[in-house]
Structure formats: C-alpha cells, structure tokens
Design a protein around this motif. Sequence first.
Motif, mmCIF file in Angstrom:
data_model
loop_
_atom_site.group_PDB
_atom_site.id
_atom_site.type_symbol
_atom_site.label_atom_id
_atom_site.label_comp_id
_atom_site.label_asym_id
_atom_site.label_seq_id
_atom_site.Cartn_x
_atom_site.Cartn_y
_atom_site.Cartn_z
ATOM 1 N N ASN A 172 83.446 -47.382 54.765
ATOM 2 C CA ASN A 172 84.695 -46.677 54.246
ATOM 3 C C ASN A 172 84.079 -45.633 53.094
ATOM 4 O O ASN A 172 83.858 -46.277 52.024
ATOM 5 C CB ASN A 172 85.577 -47.283 53.666
ATOM 6 N N HIS B 87 94.844 -49.347 53.729
ATOM 7 C CA HIS B 87 94.040 -49.408 52.680
ATOM 8 C C HIS B 87 94.802 -49.544 51.433
ATOM 9 O O HIS B 87 95.641 -48.715 51.225
ATOM 10 C CB HIS B 87 92.838 -48.212 52.850
ATOM 11 N N GLU C 113 94.206 -48.150 48.544
ATOM 12 C CA GLU C 113 94.297 -46.997 47.817
ATOM 13 C C GLU C 113 95.290 -46.209 48.227
ATOM 14 O O GLU C 113 95.992 -45.334 47.688
ATOM 15 C CB GLU C 113 92.698 -46.401 47.806
ATOM 16 N N GLU D 87 90.778 -57.579 51.693
ATOM 17 C CA GLU D 87 90.279 -56.548 50.562
ATOM 18 C C GLU D 87 91.030 -56.844 49.295
ATOM 19 O O GLU D 87 92.075 -56.265 49.091
ATOM 20 C CB GLU D 87 90.171 -55.244 50.911
ATOM 21 N N GLY E 126 85.766 -51.581 44.161
ATOM 22 C CA GLY E 126 85.354 -50.348 43.259
ATOM 23 C C GLY E 126 85.048 -50.999 42.136
ATOM 24 O O GLY E 126 84.692 -50.024 41.078
ATOM 25 N N GLY F 100 82.713 -49.968 50.776
ATOM 26 C CA GLY F 100 83.037 -48.498 50.140
ATOM 27 C C GLY F 100 81.600 -48.040 49.404
ATOM 28 O O GLY F 100 80.844 -47.484 50.225
HETATM 29 P P1 PGA Z 1 84.038 -50.834 47.495
HETATM 30 O O1 PGA Z 1 85.148 -50.572 48.309
HETATM 31 O O2 PGA Z 1 83.015 -51.700 48.534
HETATM 32 O O3 PGA Z 1 83.366 -49.734 46.969
HETATM 33 O O4 PGA Z 1 84.309 -52.009 46.687
HETATM 34 C C1 PGA Z 1 85.766 -51.292 49.394
HETATM 35 C C2 PGA Z 1 86.758 -50.498 50.227
HETATM 36 O O5 PGA Z 1 87.571 -50.158 49.463
HETATM 37 O O6 PGA Z 1 86.886 -50.585 51.376
#
Ligand code: PGA
Length: 255
Positions: free
Chosen positions: A13, A99, A101, A171, A177, A238
């Motif tokens: 992603n 997602h 976010e 997730e 992140g 991510g």
């Molecule tokens: P990350 O993000 O691997 O940077 O933690 C994962 C995602 O949001 O799909």
Amino acid sequence: MNKKLRKAIIAGNWKMNNTPAQTKKTINELKPLVEKCKKCEIVLCVPFVDIQNAVKAAKDTNIKIGAQNVHFAEKGAYTGEISAQMLLECGVEYVIIGHSERRQYFGETDETVNKRVLAALNAGLKVILCVGEVLTEREQDVTSEVVSRQTKIALLGVDKKMLKNVVIAYEPVWAIGTGKVATADQADEVCGIIRNVLAEKYGAKAAEGTTIQYGGSMNAQNSAELLAKVNVDGGLIGGASLKPADFAQIVKNAQ
Ligand code: PGA
C-alpha cells in the motif's frame, strides 16, 4: 485448519507516495527481485495517477496492480472521485477498501465501506477489505467486537460466490506506521476471529478458503514470524513496500 487451502497474498500500500516517474523506476527495480516467486500473489496498490505507469511497468510479470479506494456510484456528480469501471479499464485488479486512514481522516464509515465493497465486487474488482481496532479499543478489550462488527457490516449483501474475490486485511490501527507491530500471536488470534465471523456467515469451507492478511508495521525482519501463523495468509504493507529490496524480502518470507 490448513493454510494450503488459501492463497498467500503480499500487497503493498504505497499510500500517497511515488510520482508516475518514480512508479516506473520502483517497479522496474522490484521486478527482477520477485520474478521467481510463484507461490504467493504480489499486488501493488498505487495512487490513482500512478496506475497507468504501474500497469505498463508490471505488464507480463507476476505483479498485479491495485488502487487504494473506489467510489460506490457508477458515475455522476461526485467531484474528485473514481469509479470501479474507470479502475478496471485502466488495468486495475484489486482495490483497498476501508483503510483506517480513510476511516480516520476522510469520514469513511462501516456503511460507506459496505457500499464501496458491493460496487467494486459487482464491477469485477477484487477487494482488500481493511478492518482493525484503535488503541483505546484494544485497551478496553473490545477488539473482537470491533473487527467482527466491521467485517459483518462491510460484507452485507456479499454472497458466497462474491466472497471469492474478497481478501480481508486485519490492521490494528495502533500498529500502522508506528513501528509498533502486533505480536504474531495477537495477529493470529484476530485473523482467527475474523475467520470465525466468515464461517458463521458462509460456512467453514468458504472461511478456510479466504485470504486474511495482517497489516501494520510489517517489514523484512518481522514478516517471517507473522506469516508463519496459521491464520495469517499474507500482508498489507505500507512503509516497507516503498523499498523494493524490503518488499521482495517479505514476498520471499511468504513463500
Ligand atoms: P505500515 O502501513 O506498514 O506502514 O504500518 C500498513 C497499512 O497501512 O496498510
């Protein structure tokens, strides 16, 4: 419980990273690193404007291209939005929906996630449906309720045949992140809870055949342990998906 009943899928992603030119360069770097990996499916979910270059760069390879969102209407007065048909015509095979976010920053709800899932599946796209609890929910010990609710509502109106085109990504929001990865046991437990929700609705066989990924700070170092768990069938990655060598290592760890 048998991991062999389902496909391992490692999906990157990219979020809002890489311009069209950088897309070409990154995929060209990744290609030789993963060309021998046949046992797991490889997907890159790129920004809308990068799709064309991504599809071109990944042509005739084992890398599939995905988008990061899709609107639920077929067409119309929705300024700034993109339809499932538009994605399909550009060569997109997968789309991430729900997602965290998008849920946190862009007003996505369980209901709009459901509408997008239906629109994407009905158009012929494969869906990577994201679910996961925030930190306070984990601290209050309601993770199971939260992911069960998110999964059930997102799949309203999705029948057993359509489920074949659904991948679920667990997730935990606190792990995204942050560098704070869930333990392999935590990931396995919640992916198992999601599989039980699927079993209740679609039967054990369909649930056993559904790919459930873990996502949240998965990287080249911690992926082998996470991916070895019986209920973890892949990853949604991510940060580490932006570095071809790291992403390729995760793909290898999923073999
Ligand atoms: P990350 O993000 O691997 O940077 O933690 C994962 C995602 O949001 O799909």
